[in-house]
Motif scaffolding. Structure first.
Motif, PDB file in Angstrom:
ATOM      1  N   ASP A 158       0.811  -1.221   0.000  1.00 15.87           N
ATOM      2  CA  ASP A 158       0.000   0.000   0.000  1.00 15.87           C
ATOM      3  C   ASP A 158       0.847   1.275   0.000  1.00 15.87           C
ATOM      4  O   ASP A 158       0.337   2.362  -0.231  1.00 15.87           O
ATOM      5  CB  ASP A 158      -0.951   0.009   1.205  1.00 15.87           C
ATOM      6  CG  ASP A 158      -2.122  -0.939   0.999  1.00 15.87           C
ATOM      7  OD1 ASP A 158      -2.509  -1.136  -0.174  1.00 15.87           O
ATOM      8  OD2 ASP A 158      -2.636  -1.485   1.987  1.00 15.87           O
ATOM      9  N   GLU A 189       6.188   2.187 -12.267  1.00 18.18           N
ATOM     10  CA  GLU A 189       5.816   3.596 -12.461  1.00 18.18           C
ATOM     11  C   GLU A 189       4.651   4.037 -11.585  1.00 18.18           C
ATOM     12  O   GLU A 189       4.571   5.196 -11.190  1.00 18.18           O
ATOM     13  CB  GLU A 189       5.451   3.831 -13.925  1.00 18.18           C
ATOM     14  CG  GLU A 189       6.667   3.906 -14.829  1.00 18.18           C
ATOM     15  CD  GLU A 189       6.292   4.175 -16.279  1.00 18.18           C
ATOM     16  OE1 GLU A 189       5.131   4.502 -16.553  1.00 18.18           O
ATOM     17  OE2 GLU A 189       7.191   4.040 -17.126  1.00 18.18           O
ATOM     18  N   LEU A 190       3.744   3.118 -11.313  1.00 17.83           N
ATOM     19  CA  LEU A 190       2.568   3.519 -10.534  1.00 17.83           C
ATOM     20  C   LEU A 190       2.900   3.710  -9.058  1.00 17.83           C
ATOM     21  O   LEU A 190       2.245   4.486  -8.364  1.00 17.83           O
ATOM     22  CB  LEU A 190       1.447   2.480 -10.667  1.00 17.83           C
ATOM     23  CG  LEU A 190       0.720   2.448 -12.010  1.00 17.83           C
ATOM     24  CD1 LEU A 190      -0.336   1.349 -12.016  1.00 17.83           C
ATOM     25  CD2 LEU A 190       0.075   3.787 -12.338  1.00 17.83           C
ATOM     26  N   ARG A 191       3.917   3.003  -8.575  1.00 10.98           N
ATOM     27  CA  ARG A 191       4.250   3.109  -7.142  1.00 10.98           C
ATOM     28  C   ARG A 191       5.361   4.114  -6.868  1.00 10.98           C
ATOM     29  O   ARG A 191       5.710   4.347  -5.702  1.00 10.98           O
ATOM     30  CB  ARG A 191       4.607   1.737  -6.564  1.00 10.98           C
ATOM     31  CG  ARG A 191       3.370   0.850  -6.387  1.00 10.98           C
ATOM     32  CD  ARG A 191       3.713  -0.420  -5.643  1.00 10.98           C
ATOM     33  NE  ARG A 191       4.088  -0.169  -4.260  1.00 10.98           N
ATOM     34  CZ  ARG A 191       4.767  -1.023  -3.511  1.00 10.98           C
ATOM     35  NH1 ARG A 191       5.155  -2.177  -4.018  1.00 10.98           N
ATOM     36  NH2 ARG A 191       5.056  -0.719  -2.249  1.00 10.98           N
ATOM     37  N   MET A 245       5.676   7.555  -8.710  1.00  6.94           N
ATOM     38  CA  MET A 245       5.065   8.253  -9.827  1.00  6.94           C
ATOM     39  C   MET A 245       5.533   9.694  -9.989  1.00  6.94           C
ATOM     40  O   MET A 245       5.523  10.471  -9.046  1.00  6.94           O
ATOM     41  CB  MET A 245       3.545   8.261  -9.627  1.00  6.94           C
ATOM     42  CG  MET A 245       2.837   8.956 -10.746  1.00  6.94           C
ATOM     43  SD  MET A 245       1.142   9.392 -10.426  1.00  6.94           S
ATOM     44  CE  MET A 245       0.976   9.255  -8.706  1.00  6.94           C
ATOM     45  N   ASP A 246       5.898  10.018 -11.221  1.00 10.68           N
ATOM     46  CA  ASP A 246       6.193  11.407 -11.580  1.00 10.68           C
ATOM     47  C   ASP A 246       4.870  12.141 -11.798  1.00 10.68           C
ATOM     48  O   ASP A 246       4.172  11.889 -12.778  1.00 10.68           O
ATOM     49  CB  ASP A 246       7.022  11.448 -12.872  1.00 10.68           C
ATOM     50  CG  ASP A 246       8.467  11.039 -12.633  1.00 10.68           C
ATOM     51  OD1 ASP A 246       9.029  11.463 -11.612  1.00 10.68           O
ATOM     52  OD2 ASP A 246       9.022  10.311 -13.469  1.00 10.68           O
ATOM     53  N   PRO A 268       2.297  15.556 -12.376  1.00  6.83           N
ATOM     54  CA  PRO A 268       2.343  16.902 -12.949  1.00  6.83           C
ATOM     55  C   PRO A 268       2.825  17.910 -11.892  1.00  6.83           C
ATOM     56  O   PRO A 268       2.794  17.629 -10.692  1.00  6.83           O
ATOM     57  CB  PRO A 268       0.887  17.187 -13.324  1.00  6.83           C
ATOM     58  CG  PRO A 268       0.228  15.847 -13.408  1.00  6.83           C
ATOM     59  CD  PRO A 268       0.934  14.984 -12.399  1.00  6.83           C
ATOM     60  N   THR A 315      -4.485  14.358  -3.869  1.00 11.85           N
ATOM     61  CA  THR A 315      -4.723  12.985  -4.333  1.00 11.85           C
ATOM     62  C   THR A 315      -4.145  11.980  -3.336  1.00 11.85           C
ATOM     63  O   THR A 315      -4.706  10.908  -3.133  1.00 11.85           O
ATOM     64  CB  THR A 315      -4.120  12.739  -5.733  1.00 11.85           C
ATOM     65  OG1 THR A 315      -2.747  13.108  -5.723  1.00 11.85           O
ATOM     66  CG2 THR A 315      -4.856  13.537  -6.790  1.00 11.85           C
ATOM     67  N   GLY A 371      -6.808  11.483  -0.802  1.00 10.95           N
ATOM     68  CA  GLY A 371      -7.884  10.612  -1.292  1.00 10.95           C
ATOM     69  C   GLY A 371      -7.481   9.149  -1.254  1.00 10.95           C
ATOM     70  O   GLY A 371      -8.245   8.284  -0.801  1.00 10.95           O
ATOM     71  N   ALA A 372      -6.265   8.864  -1.713  1.00 12.15           N
ATOM     72  CA  ALA A 372      -5.785   7.478  -1.712  1.00 12.15           C
ATOM     73  C   ALA A 372      -5.619   6.968  -0.279  1.00 12.15           C
ATOM     74  O   ALA A 372      -5.932   5.815   0.026  1.00 12.15           O
ATOM     75  CB  ALA A 372      -4.469   7.388  -2.473  1.00 12.15           C
ATOM     76  N   LYS A 394      -4.601   3.429   1.266  1.00 11.50           N
ATOM     77  CA  LYS A 394      -3.204   3.403   0.836  1.00 11.50           C
ATOM     78  C   LYS A 394      -2.329   4.176   1.831  1.00 11.50           C
ATOM     79  O   LYS A 394      -2.843   4.876   2.718  1.00 11.50           O
ATOM     80  CB  LYS A 394      -3.051   4.009  -0.567  1.00 11.50           C
ATOM     81  CG  LYS A 394      -3.902   3.365  -1.638  1.00 11.50           C
ATOM     82  CD  LYS A 394      -3.684   1.880  -1.794  1.00 11.50           C
ATOM     83  CE  LYS A 394      -2.474   1.543  -2.639  1.00 11.50           C
ATOM     84  NZ  LYS A 394      -2.407   0.063  -2.880  1.00 11.50           N
TER      85      LYS A 394
END
Lengths: 331, 327
Positions: free
Chosen positions: B23, B50-52, B54-55, B57, B66, B69-70, B75
């Motif tokens: 998580d 890449e998802l864990r 993450m670059d 914006p 965000t 929220g996660a 998470k």
């Protein structure tokens, strides 16, 4: 209004939609009465936006999907499982208020067991929370979506842009629903944004955009249903603008004097509950006795919820010190 | 145990927790492919995907919002703000949201996020790459603000922060990244949040500080020890909520207190430490509470003489210590 069968809804679905819309309206009206009687310090309304909210809620999976709502969403959270008693306990700020334990003003929805994320009063922050929840669904490969709602005034905030940009980049399973009731307290749309339709901004975020009649629950249902399909199929986020109507003042502390009486009267012609009832009669979905029965049923439910909440004790004074951190109560 | 840097200790903690708990994920600007502008997250995207790692914006409110929220969905995000100076666009999400989620939902929801950010000066970073922003967040109940001063503490406190069920701001002194090295426990190692630590025992005066100033204070105390001065150094480690007990204990013991921070003098974390001592230790004090801090100018200038004038260093601390010793 769209034909309910053509968007995939049964007569029973329509009845259930109407029931949730009406129950929310009755709760809302009762809170205004209680406010004017000096029993509740504050009310903020869903009146006029029930069709948008129930249409959207009906298109979601209540077990799996997550809401990050805003303060007008009484009908949406009622559809997701907020009970009349829970709504009234929050309104009276009484012990057992699941939404905040009597800490927040009414209209700040929250209930973990019904997948309703906690809201603050600073507008538009909730958009990022929905986007973050959607990122979690993507990370964990879950077929779920997050729905966030906001008024058109909130689209001027930076978090709206930041969140939708990110959701577009990662094709996140999130639906952003603008409940455009044409006023941000007193500020009308022409002083809020220059684009003709806010849904057109979807293009700038690389996502699907839709513009629907928010007084038509079937139109909203159809748009949100399609958005959900795209979201769980990995086709990304959607921005939906539902043109809606605010039938009350902004809140119980607002006099609504910036709108002419004529305008306010005309809004009543767009009352989504009246339109829905007319549709149901016209389509023979329900008859007079059904409507009367529902009215009677809800009269009792609202009365009981009000009475039970009014009779409930307040949280204890020292409860103000609880739940600051996990490990210890402060103070 | 091998000697590793403050930076490597932080990387180790991130790697350890990502390996242990699926998580945990990292998000921030340049944290992925580049491995962070300071290379704290180097190699983690390669290892965890890449998802864990993450670059994101270039939008700080989005990074924190965000993450919130996660985190509410279960998470354990570790958000990086590239420089503490740039955390300000995210303050609404930190103060209005993260800090209040447990309280406003009466414990129904919680928000286990960590926000890491390099802070502090002395690296020619000028106004917007040198600031100490901890005081902005250190009067908001619901938040925890942690600032490690050694590689071991950095590792142990970061692992504790990631496992904490409430939001933690984790400020890392960027000049310490490669300057400080020591032996750091391998594997699972935690240091408790909310506990100050006596880094040097002493009887004559107490210096209370945190961050890089701990190392500077230890250097100054070492020099003065040659003249027989016995100085206690208390490292706050968590600047909010403060470890009142340790502050009171040490201040009462020596009766002479010097408070050192690299932040501006007025309204810093040390102002609250001073109030705690004044309220609880007045009759044990043998001298007025003394403070050493940055001057009250908006931020640290670029040109070297002006930068040095702003920064706290071992010489300035030594001078102030002597002043207090001789009082």
């Amino acid at each position: 209004m769209k034909n309910h069968e053509e968007v995939g809804l049964t007569d029973d679905d329509v009845k259930e939609m109407y029931r949730t819309m009406l129950l929310s309206r009755k709760l809302d009206e009762r809170m205004w009465l209680l406010n004017r009687a000096g029993k509740l310090p504050f009310v903020i309304s869903c009146q006029g936006q029930e069709a948008t909210q129930v249409g959207a809620g009906f298109a979601l999976d209540r077990e799996e999907d997550v809401l990050s709502p805003y303060y007008r969403d009484l009908a949406l959270v009622t559809h997701f499982g907020m009970t009349p008693l829970e709504t009234m306990l929050s309104a009276f700020a009484k012990e057992g208020d699941i939404q905040s334990g009597g800490r927040q003003m009414p209209g700040h929805f929250s209930k973990k067991t019904n997948n309703i994320l906690s809201q603050g009063s600073a507008v538009t922050t909730q958009v990022l929370h929905a986007v973050g929840a959607a990122y979690k669904f993507k990370l964990d490969g879950e077929k779920r979506v997050a729905l966030t709602t906001l008024g058109e005034g909130s689209t001027s905030q930076g978090d709206f842009h930041e969140g939708l940009n990110f959701a577009g980049v990662h094709k996140l399973p999130v639906i952003c629903l603008i409940e455009n009731n044409k006023y941000a307290i007193s500020v009308p749309t022409h002083l809020q944004y220059a684009v003709e339709k806010l849904s057109a901004r979807a293009h700038g975020y690389g996502m699907h955009g839709d513009h629907v009649d928010g007084n038509d629950p079937f139109a909203v249902y159809e748009a949100v249903k399609a958005a959900r399909e795209r979201a769980v199929n990995g086709e990304g986020a959607s921005l939906i603008e539902a043109m809606s109507t605010r039938l009350t003042a902004h809140s119980s502390d607002d006099d609504d004097a910036y709108r002419t009486l004529e305008e306010r009267e005309k809004n009543k012609e767009e009352d989504c509950l009246v339109l829905m009832k007319d549709y149901m009669v016209e389509k023979d979905i329900a008859d007079d006795s059904w409507f009367l029965d529902v009215e009677e049923e809800f009269k009792v439910i609202v009365k009981d919820a009000t009475k039970d909440a009014e009779n409930a004790p307040y949280p204890k004074a020292e409860d103000a010190l609880k739940n600051v951190y996990e490990e210890a109560n402060n103070g | 145990m091998a000697k590793i840097s403050y930076l490597q200790a932080i990387s180790n903690a991130l790697d350890h927790e990502m390996g242990k708990d699926e998580d945990v994920f990292i998000l921030g600007e340049d944290v992925g492919k580049k491995g962070g502008v300071f290379k704290v997250t180097a190699g983690l995207q390669e290892k965890y995907g890449e998802l864990r790692c993450m670059d994101t914006p270039l939008a700080e409110s989005n990074i924190v919002g965000t993450a919130i929220g996660a985190a509410m969905m279960g998470k354990r995000p570790v958000a990086e703000i590239q420089f503490a100076d740039y955390i300000l666009p995210a303050t609404n999400q930190i103060l209005s949201e993260a800090a209040k989620i447990r309280y406003r939902s009466n414990g129904d929801w919680n928000c286990p996020i960590v926000i890491r950010a390099p802070f502090g000066g002395g690296i020619h970073g000028a106004l917007y790459h040198s600031q100490s922003v901890e005081a902005l967040f250190s009067s908001t109940p619901g938040l925890k603000v942690v600032i490690p001063s050694t590689p071991s503490d950095a590792k142990g406190l970061l692992i504790s922060a990631i496992r904490d069920n409430d939001p933690v701001l984790f400020f890392e002194h960027k000049k310490a990244y490669r300057l400080l090295k020591e032996e750091v426990p391998e594997g699972d190692y935690t240091v408790p949040i909310g506990k100050a630590d006596v880094k040097r025992k002493g009887e004559d005066i107490t210096v209370i500080t945190y961050g890089l100033c701990v190392n500077y204070s230890l250097q100054a105390a070492e020099r003065l020890s040659k003249d027989g001065h016995d100085i206690e150094i208390l490292d706050l480690r968590t600047v909010y909520p403060l470890d009142k007990e340790s502050i009171i204990e040490s201040a009462s013991k020596t009766g002479k207190v010097l408070l050192v921070t690299e932040d501006n003098l007025e309204g810093s974390v040390m102002s609250e430490v001073s109030a705690i001592i004044a309220e609880n230790c007045l009759y044990d004090l043998d001298a007025p509470i003394m403070r050493l801090a940055g001057p009250d100018v908006p931020a640290m200038p670029y040109s070297p003489l002006m930068e040095d004038h702003f920064m706290v260093n071992p010489d300035k601390i030594e001078k102030k210590m002597l002043e207090l010793l001789e009082h």
